[in-house]
Design an enzyme around this catalytic site. Structure first.
Site, PDB file in Angstrom:
ATOM      1  N   ARG A  80     -55.695  51.965  90.952  1.00  0.00           N
ATOM      2  CA  ARG A  80     -56.394  52.596  92.081  1.00  0.00           C
ATOM      3  C   ARG A  80     -55.476  52.643  93.297  1.00  0.00           C
ATOM      4  O   ARG A  80     -54.924  51.626  93.709  1.00  0.00           O
ATOM      5  CB  ARG A  80     -57.667  51.825  92.396  1.00  0.00           C
ATOM      6  CG  ARG A  80     -58.544  52.434  93.474  1.00  0.00           C
ATOM      7  CD  ARG A  80     -59.796  51.599  93.673  1.00  0.00           C
ATOM      8  NE  ARG A  80     -60.667  51.657  92.503  1.00  0.00           N
ATOM      9  CZ  ARG A  80     -61.609  50.753  92.240  1.00  0.00           C
ATOM     10  NH1 ARG A  80     -61.786  49.715  93.035  1.00  0.00           N
ATOM     11  NH2 ARG A  80     -62.373  50.889  91.160  1.00  0.00           N
ATOM     12  N   ARG A 149     -61.861  46.144 100.906  1.00  0.00           N
ATOM     13  CA  ARG A 149     -61.443  47.259 100.067  1.00  0.00           C
ATOM     14  C   ARG A 149     -60.980  48.431 100.944  1.00  0.00           C
ATOM     15  O   ARG A 149     -60.792  48.283 102.156  1.00  0.00           O
ATOM     16  CB  ARG A 149     -62.599  47.686  99.161  1.00  0.00           C
ATOM     17  CG  ARG A 149     -63.082  46.590  98.193  1.00  0.00           C
ATOM     18  CD  ARG A 149     -62.087  46.315  97.086  1.00  0.00           C
ATOM     19  NE  ARG A 149     -62.615  45.402  96.070  1.00  0.00           N
ATOM     20  CZ  ARG A 149     -63.298  45.769  94.991  1.00  0.00           C
ATOM     21  NH1 ARG A 149     -63.570  47.047  94.781  1.00  0.00           N
ATOM     22  NH2 ARG A 149     -63.708  44.863  94.124  1.00  0.00           N
ATOM     23  N   LYS A 225     -66.157  41.229  96.802  1.00  0.00           N
ATOM     24  CA  LYS A 225     -65.577  42.367  97.512  1.00  0.00           C
ATOM     25  C   LYS A 225     -66.277  42.598  98.845  1.00  0.00           C
ATOM     26  O   LYS A 225     -67.430  42.203  99.048  1.00  0.00           O
ATOM     27  CB  LYS A 225     -65.666  43.624  96.649  1.00  0.00           C
ATOM     28  CG  LYS A 225     -67.080  43.996  96.218  1.00  0.00           C
ATOM     29  CD  LYS A 225     -67.039  45.101  95.184  1.00  0.00           C
ATOM     30  CE  LYS A 225     -68.432  45.373  94.612  1.00  0.00           C
ATOM     31  NZ  LYS A 225     -68.395  46.380  93.541  1.00  0.00           N
ATOM     32  N   LYS A 227     -66.666  45.780 101.844  1.00  0.00           N
ATOM     33  CA  LYS A 227     -66.446  47.210 102.062  1.00  0.00           C
ATOM     34  C   LYS A 227     -66.815  47.607 103.481  1.00  0.00           C
ATOM     35  O   LYS A 227     -67.839  47.158 104.008  1.00  0.00           O
ATOM     36  CB  LYS A 227     -67.273  48.027 101.063  1.00  0.00           C
ATOM     37  CG  LYS A 227     -66.908  47.752  99.609  1.00  0.00           C
ATOM     38  CD  LYS A 227     -67.773  48.553  98.656  1.00  0.00           C
ATOM     39  CE  LYS A 227     -67.355  48.321  97.201  1.00  0.00           C
ATOM     40  NZ  LYS A 227     -68.180  49.098  96.262  1.00  0.00           N
ATOM     41  N   CYS A 446     -70.350  57.629  88.284  1.00  0.00           N
ATOM     42  CA  CYS A 446     -69.227  56.708  88.094  1.00  0.00           C
ATOM     43  C   CYS A 446     -68.548  57.020  86.765  1.00  0.00           C
ATOM     44  O   CYS A 446     -69.108  57.712  85.922  1.00  0.00           O
ATOM     45  CB  CYS A 446     -69.723  55.271  88.132  1.00  0.00           C
ATOM     46  SG  CYS A 446     -70.738  54.815  86.712  1.00  0.00           S
ATOM     47  N   CYS A 452     -64.942  51.648  81.468  1.00  0.00           N
ATOM     48  CA  CYS A 452     -65.461  50.576  82.300  1.00  0.00           C
ATOM     49  C   CYS A 452     -66.065  49.472  81.440  1.00  0.00           C
ATOM     50  O   CYS A 452     -66.951  49.741  80.605  1.00  0.00           O
ATOM     51  CB  CYS A 452     -66.508  51.105  83.280  1.00  0.00           C
ATOM     52  SG  CYS A 452     -67.232  49.798  84.299  1.00  0.00           S
ATOM     53  N   CYS A 491     -74.348  51.631  84.740  1.00  0.00           N
ATOM     54  CA  CYS A 491     -74.886  50.267  84.774  1.00  0.00           C
ATOM     55  C   CYS A 491     -75.506  50.057  86.150  1.00  0.00           C
ATOM     56  O   CYS A 491     -75.384  50.914  87.038  1.00  0.00           O
ATOM     57  CB  CYS A 491     -73.794  49.238  84.494  1.00  0.00           C
ATOM     58  SG  CYS A 491     -72.726  48.862  85.907  1.00  0.00           S
ATOM     59  N   CYS A 495     -71.865  51.827  91.533  1.00  0.00           N
ATOM     60  CA  CYS A 495     -70.623  52.346  92.119  1.00  0.00           C
ATOM     61  C   CYS A 495     -70.755  53.762  92.667  1.00  0.00           C
ATOM     62  O   CYS A 495     -69.994  54.145  93.552  1.00  0.00           O
ATOM     63  CB  CYS A 495     -69.499  52.277  91.087  1.00  0.00           C
ATOM     64  SG  CYS A 495     -69.005  50.584  90.679  1.00  0.00           S
TER      65      CYS A 495
END
Length: 596
Positions: A80, A149, A225, A227, A446, A452, A491, A495
């Site tokens: 990424r 992030r 994480k 953001k 996503c 994934c 899921c 995302c």
């Protein structure tokens, strides 16, 4: 302050915390694994690798087949590229294109956080890939991992003071909150300090006991994480409420004078665990523009010290705020910052612009927003977006911008080029925004399967056929002109931000085909969010088979046509009427068993 809660009965830290502790500021395991002949990284190295913007994956379409044949998994890496505000020069875009062809799978993927992802990179090619990215003044540092992030900001190339001030502030904050360990340079760049890496500067809120290497993030970094997004009230194109930290611009006399600071947004949840849930960021305070680093650092420090480090399902900032309440959280931030905070101003999000189509920049030039279905830049059939973009950027040398809706913008276009550019779109089979439906324009998914590791069913591969059916149904009911957001994830981790959209589709289960390949399965349908992103939706139907999604929505659309008030949006209508009144019922145990 200590990095644990300081109590003797503090639960044992999770395995992820132990790995971070033992990594020596992210130095251990990765370099050693790069030197061996294996096709994949160890569990410990893969965990540390995330902080370098890389996830280890395998092709789940062939996983079962390979297992039956007693072969190892088909390992690859997703890399990424961290791009603050989604802004790329022509050369930077072309460098990513080249890497996608030479070491990737000949596609690029625009993320919902304004980044590019390379898929299919093999372990043997990883070091040269990351080095080449940094040579182009880009980076993968902190694109993943338990850190700040990629920082979001409006990517529209509008040439006015407020847009330039916002991207400047986003870059300043991104640099300040970045990891300070030199491990990234040492492992990937032979110790060189590239201009792609942030010049963080000293912390603003130094405290006794600060870690000497990572004074803000700490030796074990953040619990999960983190953001951050910057946005304008009349253009929430970064979905600010879905972020842990949000800066909502206060504009006076054509300049940004400060920001309302929002905290606690996060989409991920686990359906089987009531202790988890999506949460939208709530107002904390107002700060003048020159205090964004100070308030942001204080929020991160509180999260660092009080976030849950034993249960990663509850390790996001939203759970600290939910458990404490916003007033207690504010008091703790004031303690860290050493003063009382000003109340937020009465300014909220009012609209969103996806910046698609032709627009004026304000400097005599134009920009063109191009829809990219589910963010995948590829050549497939008559669509030649991947090769077409390369040809365009090579010819015109224009900047490329990435949006949080997985779309892209071509900037700095001369008005005289307009007919040429429209012809280019036709030549490469690239649909302009005028040639796609509103449903497709405002949809996102996503990647999910096959790469994934968390996905339970398809998303990127499943949503296009749902949109095909949805387009037909909306046209049949005279609703093709409606703006409604449709977002699918494979899921519950969220995302693609499904939990604040008009229609959220969240993967629930998948069935394996006879060849062991997982395919589209069942989904939870959620209704009642809206395009501006300031309201959560709620469950309408659970365990809905992929091919029945639109059939379940059809009567809701009919009710909307019959009972909407004025220009009420679909999401507002569903929120007002309620899912129970619209026929929403929980799945029975028998239905769950039948679709498992």
């Amino acid at each position: 302050m200590t990095e644990s809660n300081g109590a003797s009965n503090t639960p044992k830290p999770s395995k992820a915390e132990a790995i971070k502790e033992a990594s020596g500021y992210l130095r251990q395991w990765v370099a050693e694994d790069l030197g061996n002949d294996l096709t994949h990284f160890s569990e410990e190295a893969a965990a540390v690798l995330k902080f370098s913007g890389t996830y280890q994956q395998d092709d789940r379409d062939v996983r079962l087949k390979l297992k039956r044949e007693k072969q190892e998994k088909a390992y690859s890496l997703m890399v990424r590229v961290r791009i603050v505000g989604g802004r790329l020069t022509a050369d930077q875009y072309l460098a990513c294109d080249e890497l996608a062809r030479e070491v990737g799978n000949s596609t690029l993927r625009i993320t919902t956080r304004q980044e590019l992802q390379l898929h299919g990179v093999l372990k043997r090619d990883l070091a040269v890939t990351i080095r080449h990215i940094n040579e182009q003044l880009l980076s993968t540092l902190a694109a993943c991992g338990d850190v700040e992030r990629n920082v979001l900001a409006c990517s529209a190339p509008i040439k006015d003071r407020v847009h330039e001030e916002m991207i400047e502030d986003a870059r300043v904050w991104a640099a300040h909150a970045a990891p300070r360990s030199t491990a990234y340079c040492d492992i990937w760049l032979d110790g060189e300090k590239y201009a792609s890496l942030p010049d963080a500067g000293p912390p603003l809120l130094s405290q006794p006991g600060d870690d000497p290497v990572e004074p803000i993030l700490g030796k074990t970094y953040l619990p999960r994480k983190f953001k951050t997004a910057f946005a304008f009230p009349d253009d929430n194109c970064t979905d600010i409420h879905a972020n842990d930290l949000g800066y909502l611009a206060i504009v006076e006399d054509g300049r940004i004078v400060g920001y309302n600071v929002l905290v606690g947004g996060g989409m991920g949840t686990t359906p089987s665990a009531d202790k988890t849930f999506p949460f939208l960021a709530v107002p904390l305070c107002y700060v003048p523009r020159d205090q964004i680093r100070q308030i942001g650092e204080a929020v991160i420090r509180v999260f660092r010290d009080f976030g849950n480090r034993s249960d990663r399902k509850r390790a996001r900032l939203k759970y600290v705020i939910s458990d404490w309440g916003i007033e207690a959280f504010r008091a703790k931030v004031e303690e860290y910052i050493g003063r009382r905070l000003d109340d937020p101003l009465p300014v909220t999000v009012t609209d969103v612009d996806d910046h698609m189509g032709w627009s004026e920049q304000g400097d005599g030039k134009l920009f063109l927003g191009i829809p990219v279905e589910n963010g995948r830049i590829k050549d497939e059939g008559s669509l030649r977006l991947f090769s077409g973009l390369r040809a365009f950027v090579e010819k015109y040398k224009t900047p490329v911008r990435l949006t949080c809706q997985q779309k892209l913008i071509l900037a700095d276009l001369e008005p005289a080029w307009r007919d040429e550019v429209n012809s280019w779109l036709e030549e490469y089979g690239i649909a302009s925004v005028e040639k796609i439906s509103n449903a497709r324009r405002w949809s996102m998914a996503c990647p999910a399967l096959p790469t994934c590791g968390l996905a339970v069913t398809d998303a990127e591969r499943a949503l296009p056929s749902v949109i095909d059916q949805l387009e037909a149904e909306l046209a049949r009911q005279g609703l093709e002109g409606e703006r409604l957001t449709v977002r699918m994830t494979g899921c519950p981790n969220g995302c693609a931000r499904p939990y604040n959209s008009d229609i959220g589709l969240v993967g629930r289960s998948a069935k394996l085909g006879p060849d062991g390949v997982p395919g589209p399965g069942t989904y939870t349908i959620l209704l009642g969010g809206r395009a501006i992103g300031d309201r959560l939706n709620v469950e309408f139907k659970d365990y809905v088979p992929h091919d029945q999604i639109v059939a379940e929505l059809s009567p809701v659309f009919a009710r909307f046509v019959a009972d909407r008030i004025g220009d009420e949006t679909f999401g507002d209508f569903c929120d007002r009427v309620g899912v129970a009144e619209l026929g929403g019922v929980p799945a029975t145990a028998e239905a769950e068993a039948a679709t498992a």
